[in-house]
Scaffold this active site. Structure first.
Site, PDB file in Angstrom:
ATOM      1  N   PHE A 221       0.830  -1.211   0.000  1.00  0.00           N
ATOM      2  CA  PHE A 221       0.000   0.000   0.000  1.00  0.00           C
ATOM      3  C   PHE A 221       0.863   1.259   0.000  1.00  0.00           C
ATOM      4  CE2 PHE A 221      -3.749  -2.402   2.072  1.00  0.00           C
ATOM      5  CZ  PHE A 221      -4.319  -2.630   0.836  1.00  0.00           C
ATOM      6  N   GLU A 348      -4.803   0.703  -9.664  1.00  0.00           N
ATOM      7  CA  GLU A 348      -4.316   1.415  -8.458  1.00  0.00           C
ATOM      8  C   GLU A 348      -5.485   1.872  -7.591  1.00  0.00           C
ATOM      9  OE1 GLU A 348      -1.211   1.203  -8.477  1.00  0.00           O
ATOM     10  OE2 GLU A 348      -0.453   1.529 -10.518  1.00  0.00           O
ATOM     11  N   PHE A 368     -16.152  -1.399   2.836  1.00  0.00           N
ATOM     12  CA  PHE A 368     -15.637  -2.097   1.647  1.00  0.00           C
ATOM     13  C   PHE A 368     -16.441  -3.361   1.390  1.00  0.00           C
ATOM     14  CE2 PHE A 368     -12.013   0.093   3.660  1.00  0.00           C
ATOM     15  CZ  PHE A 368     -11.778   1.010   2.663  1.00  0.00           C
TER      16      PHE A 368
HETATM   17  P1  TGC Z   1      -6.530  -2.199   5.913  1.00  0.00           P
HETATM   18  O1  TGC Z   1      -6.916  -3.067   7.066  1.00  0.00           O
HETATM   19  O2  TGC Z   1      -7.194  -0.888   5.709  1.00  0.00           O
HETATM   20  O3  TGC Z   1      -4.951  -1.975   5.945  1.00  0.00           O
HETATM   21  C1  TGC Z   1      -4.035  -3.032   6.084  1.00  0.00           C
HETATM   22  C2  TGC Z   1      -2.719  -2.415   6.493  1.00  0.00           C
HETATM   23  O4  TGC Z   1      -2.285  -1.544   5.448  1.00  0.00           O
HETATM   24  C3  TGC Z   1      -2.212  -0.205   5.941  1.00  0.00           C
HETATM   25  N1  TGC Z   1      -2.688   0.659   4.864  1.00  0.00           N
HETATM   26  C4  TGC Z   1      -1.941   1.581   4.293  1.00  0.00           C
HETATM   27  N2  TGC Z   1      -0.671   1.956   4.512  1.00  0.00           N
HETATM   28  C5  TGC Z   1      -0.168   2.930   3.745  1.00  0.00           C
HETATM   29  N3  TGC Z   1      -0.901   3.535   2.774  1.00  0.00           N
HETATM   30  C6  TGC Z   1      -2.161   3.167   2.516  1.00  0.00           C
HETATM   31  N4  TGC Z   1      -2.845   3.759   1.531  1.00  0.00           N
HETATM   32  C7  TGC Z   1      -2.740   2.162   3.295  1.00  0.00           C
HETATM   33  N5  TGC Z   1      -3.950   1.552   3.308  1.00  0.00           N
HETATM   34  C8  TGC Z   1      -3.906   0.646   4.277  1.00  0.00           C
HETATM   35  C9  TGC Z   1      -3.107  -0.179   7.146  1.00  0.00           C
HETATM   36  O5  TGC Z   1      -2.757   0.864   8.011  1.00  0.00           O
HETATM   37  C10 TGC Z   1      -2.826  -1.537   7.711  1.00  0.00           C
HETATM   38  O6  TGC Z   1      -1.555  -1.486   8.312  1.00  0.00           O
HETATM   39  P2  TGC Z   1      -1.235  -2.294   9.654  1.00  0.00           P
HETATM   40  O7  TGC Z   1       0.191  -2.017   9.938  1.00  0.00           O
HETATM   41  O8  TGC Z   1      -2.171  -1.746  10.693  1.00  0.00           O
HETATM   42  O9  TGC Z   1      -1.530  -3.739   9.355  1.00  0.00           O
HETATM   43  O10 TGC Z   1      -6.646  -3.080   4.652  1.00  0.00           O
HETATM   44  P3  TGC Z   1      -7.889  -3.473   3.909  1.00  0.00           P
HETATM   45  O11 TGC Z   1      -7.624  -4.815   3.317  1.00  0.00           O
HETATM   46  O12 TGC Z   1      -9.130  -3.292   4.762  1.00  0.00           O
HETATM   47  O13 TGC Z   1      -7.871  -2.338   2.781  1.00  0.00           O
HETATM   48  C11 TGC Z   1      -8.986  -2.010   2.150  1.00  0.00           C
HETATM   49  C12 TGC Z   1      -8.679  -1.239   0.867  1.00  0.00           C
HETATM   50  C13 TGC Z   1      -9.885  -1.397  -0.015  1.00  0.00           C
HETATM   51  C14 TGC Z   1      -8.454   0.220   1.211  1.00  0.00           C
HETATM   52  C15 TGC Z   1      -7.428  -1.791   0.162  1.00  0.00           C
HETATM   53  O14 TGC Z   1      -7.554  -3.167   0.005  1.00  0.00           O
HETATM   54  C16 TGC Z   1      -7.190  -1.159  -1.197  1.00  0.00           C
HETATM   55  O15 TGC Z   1      -6.617  -0.066  -1.318  1.00  0.00           O
HETATM   56  N6  TGC Z   1      -7.587  -1.840  -2.297  1.00  0.00           N
HETATM   57  C17 TGC Z   1      -7.265  -1.431  -3.655  1.00  0.00           C
HETATM   58  C18 TGC Z   1      -6.128  -2.261  -4.149  1.00  0.00           C
HETATM   59  C19 TGC Z   1      -5.439  -1.667  -5.338  1.00  0.00           C
HETATM   60  O16 TGC Z   1      -5.274  -0.466  -5.474  1.00  0.00           O
HETATM   61  N7  TGC Z   1      -4.941  -2.552  -6.191  1.00  0.00           N
HETATM   62  C20 TGC Z   1      -4.191  -2.163  -7.344  1.00  0.00           C
HETATM   63  C21 TGC Z   1      -2.904  -2.936  -7.359  1.00  0.00           C
HETATM   64  S1  TGC Z   1      -1.829  -2.330  -8.587  1.00  0.00           S
HETATM   65  C22 TGC Z   1      -1.186  -3.705  -9.314  1.00  0.00           C
HETATM   66  O17 TGC Z   1      -1.178  -4.785  -8.807  1.00  0.00           O
HETATM   67  C23 TGC Z   1      -0.670  -3.532 -10.650  1.00  0.00           C
HETATM   68  S2  TGC Z   1      -1.229  -2.063 -11.430  1.00  0.00           S
HETATM   69  C24 TGC Z   1       0.114  -1.355 -12.070  1.00  0.00           C
HETATM   70  C25 TGC Z   1       0.720  -2.166 -13.136  1.00  0.00           C
HETATM   71  O18 TGC Z   1       1.493  -3.092 -12.845  1.00  0.00           O
HETATM   72  O19 TGC Z   1       0.476  -1.854 -14.346  1.00  0.00           O
END
Ligand code: TGC
Length: 368
Positions: A221, A348, A368
């Site tokens: 993330f 993203e 979510f």
């Molecule tokens: P959640 O429980 O909210 O968080 C888990 C842990 O991650 C931390 N965290 C972040 N840290 C930094 N920046 C952020 N934006 C963060 N968001 C979350 C959070 O604090 C926690 O940390 P810890 O230490 O307490 O464990 O996680 P969740 O599973 O509930 O998250 C929900 C959600 C929907 C926000 C998340 O899953 C999300 O953003 N989903 C979208 C995924 C996404 O953007 N995927 C695209 C991937 S890109 C790719 O694979 C290739 S595209 C580029 C290419 O190759 O061409």
């Protein structure tokens, strides 16, 4: 920086982009030039990285995407995702091994997070990392991985088989037996870039392939924050290019005896475009200044990614209407940009995911 990148786009991208788009070709010959311009890992410091500010990085993304989203995506995947992962979470040895070559464009990286059944919800990835002797074995599948078939190194995120709640990152040389990448065909967006299906079958890695600084989803993330930040600027480049194309055309094209730019309906469209682009720039600049000051929160990145990408698509679609029938061929950029931006609004973090990240920040309730 802005003027240099703009000149590069005018010289190297604009004359060729329609042909690359039509033939679905990523111009790999540009990679070294992008490195020479200092655009790869430009926000990172040390190991050959230029250490530029977030605002400079944003301006560069905007100018590149005025050329094409696929070219800006290369810079994002290489710099914001793969290089950030190694820079933030890698060992000294990993940084020395990979970062200078990646900054110079001699080595290409990719970022393997998304899977066929885990897109918006990376917490459900199933790629497994199993300890074997001193090292690790990876098994799994990834999808929509930019640059994977061209990459020298893949940052792979996997679930620790010994502790399934834990997500680990690995720097995997792509010539490791068992790593395969197959470009995804038939795309209607981002045709001048490469996205792949990746399979990892019994991929044996030494212990030092593990990125030691990361044990959790926070790792990927953190890298996504960088890429999403660049997108909020980049899309404005596509929108600006579409607007400028429509303006030129409207001033030149005569119907009913005068240029269509003299018609109130056309002027209204052009003005709406200017309003959206300028508002987006203010959001991007403010976000960049917050980032440079170390004050930026992830939900503010979601705000900019969602608002600016949505606005940019509207601008490009409206610009296409000014071009009439001529707007549906590759001679003009707006419809190509609009198609690309359908990809950009989806990767993203989709519009919906960013809306829910902002919704959680407003209400305190994850929906979510
Ligand atoms: P959640 O429980 O909210 O968080 C888990 C842990 O991650 C931390 N965290 C972040 N840290 C930094 N920046 C952020 N934006 C963060 N968001 C979350 C959070 O604090 C926690 O940390 P810890 O230490 O307490 O464990 O996680 P969740 O599973 O509930 O998250 C929900 C959600 C929907 C926000 C998340 O899953 C999300 O953003 N989903 C979208 C995924 C996404 O953007 N995927 C695209 C991937 S890109 C790719 O694979 C290739 S595209 C580029 C290419 O190759 O061409």
């Amino acid at each position: 920086m802005r003027d240099d990148v703009r000149a590069f786009v005018d010289d190297r991208i604009r004359p060729n982009i329609a042909a690359w788009y039509e033939s679905a070709t990523f111009p790999v010959e540009l990679v070294k030039e992008l490195g020479s311009l200092g655009l790869l890992g430009m926000h990172l410091k040390g190991y050959g990285c230029p250490g530029r500010s977030s605002v400079e990085y944003g301006l560069a993304a905007m100018e590149l995407e005025a050329g094409d989203s696929g070219i800006r995506t290369f810079v994002s995947v290489q710099g914001s995702l793969a290089m950030t992962a190694i820079s933030r979470f890698g060992s000294e040895e990993q940084k020395r091994r990979w970062l200078p070559g990646m900054a110079g464009g001699d080595l290409i990286g990719c970022f393997c997070l998304t899977e066929p059944t885990a897109g918006s919800d990376p917490a459900r990835i199933t790629t497994r990392a199993v300890r074997r002797g001193d090292g690790w074995v990876l098994d799994g599948a990834k999808r929509w991985i930019g640059l994977a078939s061209l990459a020298d190194v893949a940052v792979v995120w996997a679930r620790d088989d010994g502790e399934p709640g834990k997500i680990l990152g690995f720097a995997v040389p792509t010539d490791t037996p068992g790593f395969t990448a197959t470009p995804i065909g038939g795309k209607l967006a981002m045709r001048a870039s490469v996205q792949c299906d990746v399979t990892l079958t019994d991929v044996h890695l030494p212990a030092d392939a593990l990125l030691p600084g990361c044990t959790g989803l926070r790792g990927p993330f953190t890298c996504l924050n960088e890429a999403r930040y660049g997108i909020m600027w980049g899309v404005l480049g596509a929108a600006r290019d579409a607007y400028e194309t429509a303006l030129r055309y409207a001033l030149d094209r005569e119907q009913f005896g005068s240029p269509i730019a003299s018609r109130q309906l056309t002027q209204q469209k052009l003005v709406e475009m200017v309003l959206e682009i300028q508002k987006g720039l203010l959001v991007a600049e403010r976000t960049g200044r917050l980032k440079d000051a170390g004050l930026l929160r992830p939900e503010q990145i979601s705000f900019g990614k969602l608002a600016n990408t949505r606005a940019a698509i509207d601008v490009c679609r409206s610009a296409r209407t000014i071009l009439g029938g001529n707007g549906i061929v590759l001679d003009h950029s707006p419809m190509r940009h609009a198609a690309n931006l359908e990809g950009v609004r989806t990767y993203e973090g989709t519009d919906e995911i960013h809306a829910l990240i902002i919704g959680r920040a407003i209400t305190g309730i994850p929906a979510f």
